[in-house]
Design an enzyme around this catalytic site. Structure first.
Site, PDB file in Angstrom:
ATOM      1  N   GLU A   1       0.828  -1.216   0.000  1.00  0.00           N
ATOM      2  CA  GLU A   1       0.000   0.000   0.000  1.00  0.00           C
ATOM      3  C   GLU A   1       0.856   1.258   0.000  1.00  0.00           C
ATOM      4  OE1 GLU A   1      -3.691  -0.173   2.095  1.00  0.00           O
ATOM      5  OE2 GLU A   1      -3.196   1.665   3.163  1.00  0.00           O
TER       6      GLU A   1
ATOM      7  N   THR B   1      -4.123   4.885  -1.170  1.00  0.00           N
ATOM      8  CA  THR B   1      -5.148   5.391  -0.251  1.00  0.00           C
ATOM      9  C   THR B   1      -5.753   6.695  -0.773  1.00  0.00           C
ATOM     10  OG1 THR B   1      -3.608   6.657   1.104  1.00  0.00           O
ATOM     11  CG2 THR B   1      -3.966   4.356   1.740  1.00  0.00           C
ATOM     12  N   TYR B   2      -6.828   7.095  -0.122  1.00  0.00           N
ATOM     13  CA  TYR B   2      -7.596   8.278  -0.550  1.00  0.00           C
ATOM     14  C   TYR B   2      -7.828   9.165   0.656  1.00  0.00           C
ATOM     15  CZ  TYR B   2     -11.519  10.725  -2.869  1.00  0.00           C
ATOM     16  OH  TYR B   2     -12.359  11.657  -3.422  1.00  0.00           O
TER      17      TYR B   2
ATOM     18  N   HIS C   1      -8.284   3.578  -3.599  1.00  0.00           N
ATOM     19  CA  HIS C   1      -9.265   3.652  -2.515  1.00  0.00           C
ATOM     20  C   HIS C   1     -10.211   4.823  -2.808  1.00  0.00           C
ATOM     21  CE1 HIS C   1      -6.542   1.622   0.759  1.00  0.00           C
ATOM     22  NE2 HIS C   1      -6.404   1.057  -0.409  1.00  0.00           N
TER      23      HIS C   1
ATOM     24  N   ALA D   1     -20.209   2.432   3.710  1.00  0.00           N
ATOM     25  CA  ALA D   1     -19.479   1.867   2.569  1.00  0.00           C
ATOM     26  C   ALA D   1     -20.416   1.047   1.677  1.00  0.00           C
ATOM     27  CB  ALA D   1     -18.330   1.000   3.075  1.00  0.00           C
TER      28      ALA D   1
ATOM     29  N   HIS E   1     -15.088  -2.696  14.303  1.00  0.00           N
ATOM     30  CA  HIS E   1     -14.902  -1.272  13.990  1.00  0.00           C
ATOM     31  C   HIS E   1     -15.188  -0.475  15.265  1.00  0.00           C
ATOM     32  CE1 HIS E   1     -15.980   2.740  12.399  1.00  0.00           C
ATOM     33  NE2 HIS E   1     -15.026   2.462  11.524  1.00  0.00           N
TER      34      HIS E   1
ATOM     35  N   LYS F   1     -22.427  -5.251   2.929  1.00  0.00           N
ATOM     36  CA  LYS F   1     -21.479  -4.698   1.956  1.00  0.00           C
ATOM     37  C   LYS F   1     -21.191  -5.738   0.858  1.00  0.00           C
ATOM     38  CE  LYS F   1     -17.655  -3.246   4.162  1.00  0.00           C
ATOM     39  NZ  LYS F   1     -16.843  -2.313   4.953  1.00  0.00           N
TER      40      LYS F   1
ATOM     41  N   GLN G   1      -8.266  -4.456   8.677  1.00  0.00           N
ATOM     42  CA  GLN G   1      -7.507  -3.486   9.469  1.00  0.00           C
ATOM     43  C   GLN G   1      -6.288  -4.225  10.036  1.00  0.00           C
ATOM     44  OE1 GLN G   1      -6.371  -0.707  10.286  1.00  0.00           O
ATOM     45  NE2 GLN G   1      -8.154   0.288  11.198  1.00  0.00           N
TER      46      GLN G   1
ATOM     47  N   GLN H   1       5.312   5.432  15.722  1.00  0.00           N
ATOM     48  CA  GLN H   1       4.247   4.817  14.929  1.00  0.00           C
ATOM     49  C   GLN H   1       3.300   3.999  15.814  1.00  0.00           C
ATOM     50  OE1 GLN H   1       6.444   2.569  12.014  1.00  0.00           O
ATOM     51  NE2 GLN H   1       4.574   2.248  10.857  1.00  0.00           N
TER      52      GLN H   1
HETATM   53  P1  FAD Z   1     -18.456   0.981   6.914  1.00  0.00           P
HETATM   54  O1  FAD Z   1     -18.330  -0.369   6.331  1.00  0.00           O
HETATM   55  O2  FAD Z   1     -19.538   1.851   6.381  1.00  0.00           O
HETATM   56  O3  FAD Z   1     -18.633   0.821   8.498  1.00  0.00           O
HETATM   57  C1  FAD Z   1     -18.477   1.952   9.356  1.00  0.00           C
HETATM   58  C2  FAD Z   1     -19.268   1.723  10.656  1.00  0.00           C
HETATM   59  O4  FAD Z   1     -20.663   1.801  10.371  1.00  0.00           O
HETATM   60  C3  FAD Z   1     -19.029   0.353  11.287  1.00  0.00           C
HETATM   61  O5  FAD Z   1     -19.068   0.519  12.681  1.00  0.00           O
HETATM   62  C4  FAD Z   1     -20.223  -0.471  10.803  1.00  0.00           C
HETATM   63  O6  FAD Z   1     -20.549  -1.518  11.705  1.00  0.00           O
HETATM   64  C5  FAD Z   1     -21.309   0.593  10.756  1.00  0.00           C
HETATM   65  N1  FAD Z   1     -22.329   0.342   9.716  1.00  0.00           N
HETATM   66  C6  FAD Z   1     -22.122  -0.064   8.456  1.00  0.00           C
HETATM   67  N2  FAD Z   1     -23.288  -0.155   7.781  1.00  0.00           N
HETATM   68  C7  FAD Z   1     -24.264   0.226   8.663  1.00  0.00           C
HETATM   69  C8  FAD Z   1     -25.679   0.348   8.586  1.00  0.00           C
HETATM   70  N3  FAD Z   1     -26.341   0.074   7.446  1.00  0.00           N
HETATM   71  N4  FAD Z   1     -26.337   0.789   9.694  1.00  0.00           N
HETATM   72  C9  FAD Z   1     -25.693   1.084  10.844  1.00  0.00           C
HETATM   73  N5  FAD Z   1     -24.344   0.971  10.978  1.00  0.00           N
HETATM   74  C10 FAD Z   1     -23.648   0.546   9.907  1.00  0.00           C
HETATM   75  N6  FAD Z   1      -9.743   5.821   5.312  1.00  0.00           N
HETATM   76  C11 FAD Z   1      -9.484   6.822   4.430  1.00  0.00           C
HETATM   77  O7  FAD Z   1      -9.885   7.966   4.676  1.00  0.00           O
HETATM   78  N7  FAD Z   1      -8.794   6.591   3.275  1.00  0.00           N
HETATM   79  C12 FAD Z   1      -8.345   5.358   2.934  1.00  0.00           C
HETATM   80  O8  FAD Z   1      -7.714   5.189   1.875  1.00  0.00           O
HETATM   81  C13 FAD Z   1      -8.594   4.268   3.842  1.00  0.00           C
HETATM   82  N8  FAD Z   1      -8.182   3.011   3.564  1.00  0.00           N
HETATM   83  C14 FAD Z   1      -8.489   1.979   4.420  1.00  0.00           C
HETATM   84  C15 FAD Z   1      -8.120   0.657   4.077  1.00  0.00           C
HETATM   85  C16 FAD Z   1      -8.410  -0.404   4.934  1.00  0.00           C
HETATM   86  C17 FAD Z   1      -8.004  -1.813   4.543  1.00  0.00           C
HETATM   87  C18 FAD Z   1      -9.080  -0.161   6.166  1.00  0.00           C
HETATM   88  C19 FAD Z   1      -9.370  -1.289   7.105  1.00  0.00           C
HETATM   89  C20 FAD Z   1      -9.468   1.131   6.518  1.00  0.00           C
HETATM   90  C21 FAD Z   1      -9.199   2.208   5.640  1.00  0.00           C
HETATM   91  N9  FAD Z   1      -9.597   3.525   5.927  1.00  0.00           N
HETATM   92  C22 FAD Z   1      -9.314   4.553   5.053  1.00  0.00           C
HETATM   93  C23 FAD Z   1     -10.287   3.827   7.204  1.00  0.00           C
HETATM   94  C24 FAD Z   1     -11.836   3.752   7.056  1.00  0.00           C
HETATM   95  O9  FAD Z   1     -12.282   4.770   6.189  1.00  0.00           O
HETATM   96  C25 FAD Z   1     -12.425   3.921   8.458  1.00  0.00           C
HETATM   97  O10 FAD Z   1     -12.087   2.835   9.279  1.00  0.00           O
HETATM   98  C26 FAD Z   1     -13.914   4.234   8.543  1.00  0.00           C
HETATM   99  O11 FAD Z   1     -14.216   4.655   9.870  1.00  0.00           O
HETATM  100  C27 FAD Z   1     -14.835   3.083   8.208  1.00  0.00           C
HETATM  101  O12 FAD Z   1     -14.854   2.797   6.889  1.00  0.00           O
HETATM  102  P2  FAD Z   1     -15.612   1.464   6.340  1.00  0.00           P
HETATM  103  O13 FAD Z   1     -15.544   1.510   4.877  1.00  0.00           O
HETATM  104  O14 FAD Z   1     -15.118   0.278   7.047  1.00  0.00           O
HETATM  105  O15 FAD Z   1     -17.109   1.822   6.823  1.00  0.00           O
END
Ligand code: FAD
Length: 290
Positions: free
Chosen positions: A17, A48-49, A77, A125, A150, A166, A177, A213
């Site tokens: 990454e 990443t984004y 991303h 997401a 999360h 999802k 993560q 870190q």
């Molecule tokens: P989601 O899958 O939407 O989940 C977020 C929270 O909402 C979770 O607690 C979930 O249980 C809850 N949830 C989901 N759907 C629902 C629903 N329908 N109703 C109620 N609750 C719900 N961040 C960046 O800004 N840029 C990046 O490039 C980036 N890359 C990443 C790469 C990886 C591999 C990982 C693990 C994380 C990355 N992140 C990045 C961080 C990520 O954006 C955060 O962890 C963020 O808080 C959650 O994103 P998610 O896509 O997992 O969210």
């Protein structure tokens, strides 16, 4: 190449990454790091984004360069909070025009003191996955998952149900993560499968090679830190060269254990550090055949 095709069989894959520069002037140094990491020929490189702008404009460019200039499959991303629907839709179209085949669909972190959900934005997401599927059905879509849950989730069961949603919307694989204790990952994978989430899961490994870190990564991810890892940081943390070597060794050890337990897809959070990426790859040369 589509990431879903790379993950089709049990051949070991190692992906890496990179993150885009925060300013345009830093582009040169990031470019150099990306070139060196690409030269290691990982199975794919993800970019990443920066949620809500900042580095976001560079993500597509870097992902395009990795594929076209360096001949390595890439993944961009994309996050959806802090952006209007129109911005997100434009970004998807930009990716399509750049020939990007893989996207990691993320919600992004909600900025503190922001009301959530905001009207007119994608909330989760899974909403973004659905949108990408409708605009760019040809794209391979991945998503994030959290072996320790999360931080905002009510509990792990609830969190896994949201992961399932999802996947039902079209997410074809998951990347975890970071985690420092493999047994947490094994347990989580079991729970995902039990809940019917059957897509490939890529284990995300963060090599911790600098003392500062540790605090930052743990604060951001909320990960458990095993005693064995704490001892390493306590003992080597004040000597950068020793800490780097120990961090590379710890990450290598985690990856070897994963592979020995049948987990063949590993993503290394290389954080624009070609030396760390090369160190881990060298340690695994016979195992991954590179
Ligand atoms: P989601 O899958 O939407 O989940 C977020 C929270 O909402 C979770 O607690 C979930 O249980 C809850 N949830 C989901 N759907 C629902 C629903 N329908 N109703 C109620 N609750 C719900 N961040 C960046 O800004 N840029 C990046 O490039 C980036 N890359 C990443 C790469 C990886 C591999 C990982 C693990 C994380 C990355 N992140 C990045 C961080 C990520 O954006 C955060 O962890 C963020 O808080 C959650 O994103 P998610 O896509 O997992 O969210």
């Amino acid at each position: 190449m589509k990431v879903s095709d790379l993950l089709k069989d049990d051949k070991v894959t190692l992906s890496m990454e990179v993150f885009p520069p925060k300013t345009t002037t830093a582009f040169e140094s990031v470019n150099k790091a990306v070139k060196e990491i690409s030269a290691l020929k990982p199975d794919f490189i993800s970019v990443t984004y920066g949620a809500g702008g900042g580095t976001s404009e560079h993500t597509v460019k870097l992902a395009k360069d990795i594929k076209k200039e360096y001949g390595v499959s890439s993944m961009a991303h994309l996050t959806c909070v802090s952006s209007t629907r129109e911005t997100v839709q434009n970004q998807i179209k930009l990716m399509q025009e750049a020939g990007i085949e893989n996207v990691l669909a993320l919600r992004g972190d909600i900025p503190s003191e922001t009301e959530f959900p905001l009207p007119g934005q994608f909330h989760y997401a899974s909403d973004l996955v659905k949108e990408i599927k409708s605009i760019a059905p040809e794209m391979c879509i991945g998503g994030a998952c959290y072996p320790e849950g999360h931080p905002e989730a009510l509990n792990k069961t609830d969190d896994i149900l949201h992961i399932k949603k999802k996947v039902e919307e079209g997410c074809e694989f998951l990347t975890t993560q970071m985690f420092f204790d493999n047994s947490i990952f094994y347990n989580y994978l079991y729970r995902l499968r039990e809940a019917g989430v059957m897509v490939p899961v890529i284990a995300g490994i963060m090599p911790i090679t600098r003392k500062k870190q540790v605090e930052r990564s743990i604060q951001l991810s909320g990960c458990c830190v095993p005693a064995r890892f704490k001892s390493i940081v306590d003992w080597f943390g004040d000597n950068p060269a020793k800490m780097k070597q120990a961090g590379i060794a710890y990450a290598t050890d985690q990856i070897i254990d994963l592979i020995a337990n049948g987990i063949t897809h590993v993503h290394i959070y290389t954080m624009n550090d070609p030396e760390v990426a090369a160190g881990i790859q060298r340690n695994l040369s016979e195992i991954i055949g590179k």
